[in-house]
Design an enzyme around this catalytic site. Structure first.
Site, PDB file in Angstrom:
ATOM      1  N   HIS A 133      -6.566  -3.112  -3.440  1.00 21.81           N
ATOM      2  CA  HIS A 133      -5.390  -3.953  -3.146  1.00 21.81           C
ATOM      3  C   HIS A 133      -5.521  -5.403  -3.617  1.00 21.81           C
ATOM      4  CE1 HIS A 133      -3.734  -0.601  -1.089  1.00 21.81           C
ATOM      5  NE2 HIS A 133      -4.139  -0.838   0.132  1.00 21.81           N
ATOM      6  N   HIS A 207       3.417  -2.489   1.457  1.00 20.29           N
ATOM      7  CA  HIS A 207       2.457  -1.868   2.355  1.00 20.29           C
ATOM      8  C   HIS A 207       2.905  -1.892   3.822  1.00 20.29           C
ATOM      9  CE1 HIS A 207      -1.512  -0.570   3.730  1.00 20.29           C
ATOM     10  NE2 HIS A 207      -1.862  -0.402   2.465  1.00 20.29           N
ATOM     11  N   GLU A 344       3.593   4.120  -0.104  1.00 20.11           N
ATOM     12  CA  GLU A 344       3.440   3.076  -1.111  1.00 20.11           C
ATOM     13  C   GLU A 344       3.767   3.635  -2.491  1.00 20.11           C
ATOM     14  OE1 GLU A 344      -0.695   1.576  -0.366  1.00 20.11           O
ATOM     15  OE2 GLU A 344      -0.418   2.808   1.398  1.00 20.11           O
TER      16      GLU A 344
HETATM   17  C1  BGC Z   1      -5.189   2.779   1.335  1.00 20.56           C
HETATM   18  C2  BGC Z   1      -6.184   3.009   2.429  1.00 20.56           C
HETATM   19  C3  BGC Z   1      -6.569   1.660   2.973  1.00 20.56           C
HETATM   20  C4  BGC Z   1      -5.336   0.991   3.490  1.00 20.56           C
HETATM   21  C5  BGC Z   1      -5.660  -0.394   3.970  1.00 20.56           C
HETATM   22  C6  BGC Z   1      -3.987   2.119   1.920  1.00 20.56           C
HETATM   23  O1  BGC Z   1      -3.070   1.845   0.910  1.00 20.56           O
HETATM   24  O2  BGC Z   1      -4.821   3.987   0.705  1.00 20.56           O
HETATM   25  O3  BGC Z   1      -7.323   3.679   1.939  1.00 20.56           O
HETATM   26  O4  BGC Z   1      -7.505   1.784   3.987  1.00 20.56           O
HETATM   27  O5  BGC Z   1      -4.390   0.891   2.491  1.00 20.56           O
HETATM   28  O6  BGC Z   1      -4.814  -0.806   4.934  1.00 20.56           O
END
Ligand code: BGC
Length: 379
Positions: A133, A207, A344
């Site tokens: 991310h 998210h 997402e």
């Molecule tokens: C991911 C997870 C991660 C989370 C974090 C998601 O988009 O796929 O693996 O732990 O985001 O909040």
């Protein structure tokens, strides 16, 4: 005569006041307030968007975070359906990405390494041995520039962030604009537009953690979901795709027919063990780059239905497996495991190292675009 004059004046006053205060339910509007101050004293603003039907959402210019989204159940009761915090501090300290735009790269890049035009890049490692991310200070941890889109009849907020060349190891100065529009059809429409001055990679996503039940004391296990996908990208222990596209048929990842999320989430299936639940990318049926239906999520008790449309090739479905009660959210509620789920829309994880996956490369002169819509109704 004097009293007649006074009466007329009073009537005029009432009429003009009515005109200034239209029935708010019939007009969309936007208000702004101060949400808090960052440690360096910069002010963070919160924008409240309300559409003509009374559906509303709140967004802050820190992380382009959606802090609330209030939609009706089948009796018309309006409640918040996204997880979040009451104060800015929660978002500054938080590690869950609640409500944020994540980037430059949504999801993981194996070992944080990739090649572009023959050059090797190393981005921040912040998830085991991988990049997740956008790194330590991703797009979710920065202040964006917000602008109310005055030309729109429906409330719309444009947020812009300029990510500098070298930020978290990524090449090129990238400008990303994200516009949130709350339409009269009770849709949250998100459009993205990104440019760069050097070849780079860009794969942002939204998210938000949804829980359609109206209470964050409930888990999302009884939500019934359909995903328009026949395949998914299997992952290794570190949640990096192996590169294959596997059929969902005969696996707990088969959501081609409406299925309650909790039905198979604890099945002894290796992919679910790796993800500690669902944390995978579904390969959406080919849409030719057009916005098409991707997911339906239904909460039977409240009757709330969320339909997700996107032009993206993939959908990461994550069931809040890492929530463990330590994040204290709105009204002090401790968010337990699986009290929220993320949908997402994006390209596939680790695409820069998987030439067979749809490309995420952005070159100067090109424009990155994405449209994703979360539409709310009831049944
Ligand atoms: C991911 C997870 C991660 C989370 C974090 C998601 O988009 O796929 O693996 O732990 O985001 O909040």
């Amino acid at each position: 005569m004097k009293s007649l004059f006074l009466c007329l004046a009073a009537l005029l006053f009432i009429l003009s006041n009515e005109a200034c205060q239209p029935n708010r339910k019939e007009q969309s509007y936007m208000t702004t307030s101060v949400f808090g101050k960052l440690p360096d004293n910069r002010e963070v603003l919160q924008y409240t968007l309300t559409n003509r039907t009374g559906v509303s959402m709140q967004v802050i210019n820190y992380g382009a975070i959606i802090t609330s989204l209030r939609v009706p159940d089948r009796t018309g009761k309006i409640e918040d359906v996204v997880l979040g915090y009451d104060s800015l501090q929660g978002y500054v300290d938080g590690t869950t990405y609640f409500g944020a735009i994540v980037g430059r790269y949504g999801n993981r890049i194996g070992k944080g390494k990739f090649q572009l035009d023959g050059k090797q890049y190393q981005v921040t490692i912040n998830d085991g041995e991988n990049h997740l991310h956008g790194g330590k200070v991703g797009f979710n941890k920065v202040l964006w520039q917000a602008k109310v889109v005055s030309s729109s009849a429906e409330p719309a907020l444009e947020l812009q962030y300029i990510s500098k060349d070298g930020e978290e190891g990524y090449p090129g100065n990238v400008t990303l604009k994200v516009t949130y529009t709350l339409t009269d059809k009770n849709e949250l429409r998100i459009s993205y537009e990104g440019t760069t001055d050097q070849p780079t990679i860009l794969n942002p996503t939204q998210h938000s953690y949804f829980n359609l039940s109206g209470s964050f004391a409930n888990t999302i296990l009884d939500h019934v979901m359909t995903i328009e996908a026949d395949r998914f990208t299997p992952v290794d222990k570190g949640l990096i795709p192996t590169g294959q596209l596997a059929e969902v048929a005969n696996t707990p990842l088969d959501f081609r027919m409406p299925t309650a999320i909790g039905t198979r989430i604890n099945d002894p299936f290796e992919q679910l063990t790796f993800g500690k639940g669902y944390d995978h990318n579904w390969v959406l049926r080919e849409g030719g780059g057009q916005v098409r239906k991707a997911v339906e999520l239904y909460e039977p008790k409240s009757g709330r239905l969320m339909t997700v449309y996107t032009d993206q090739p993939g959908m990461q479905f994550y069931t809040g497996n890492f929530l463990d009660g330590t994040a204290h959210g709105k009204n002090g509620v401790a968010y337990q495991r699986r009290t929220g789920l993320c949908l997402e829309a994006q390209a596939f994880p680790d695409t820069p190292n998987k030439p067979q996956f749809p490309s995420v490369t952005l070159k100067p002169g090109q424009v990155y675009r994405q449209t994703t819509i979360y539409q709310f109704s009831t049944k």
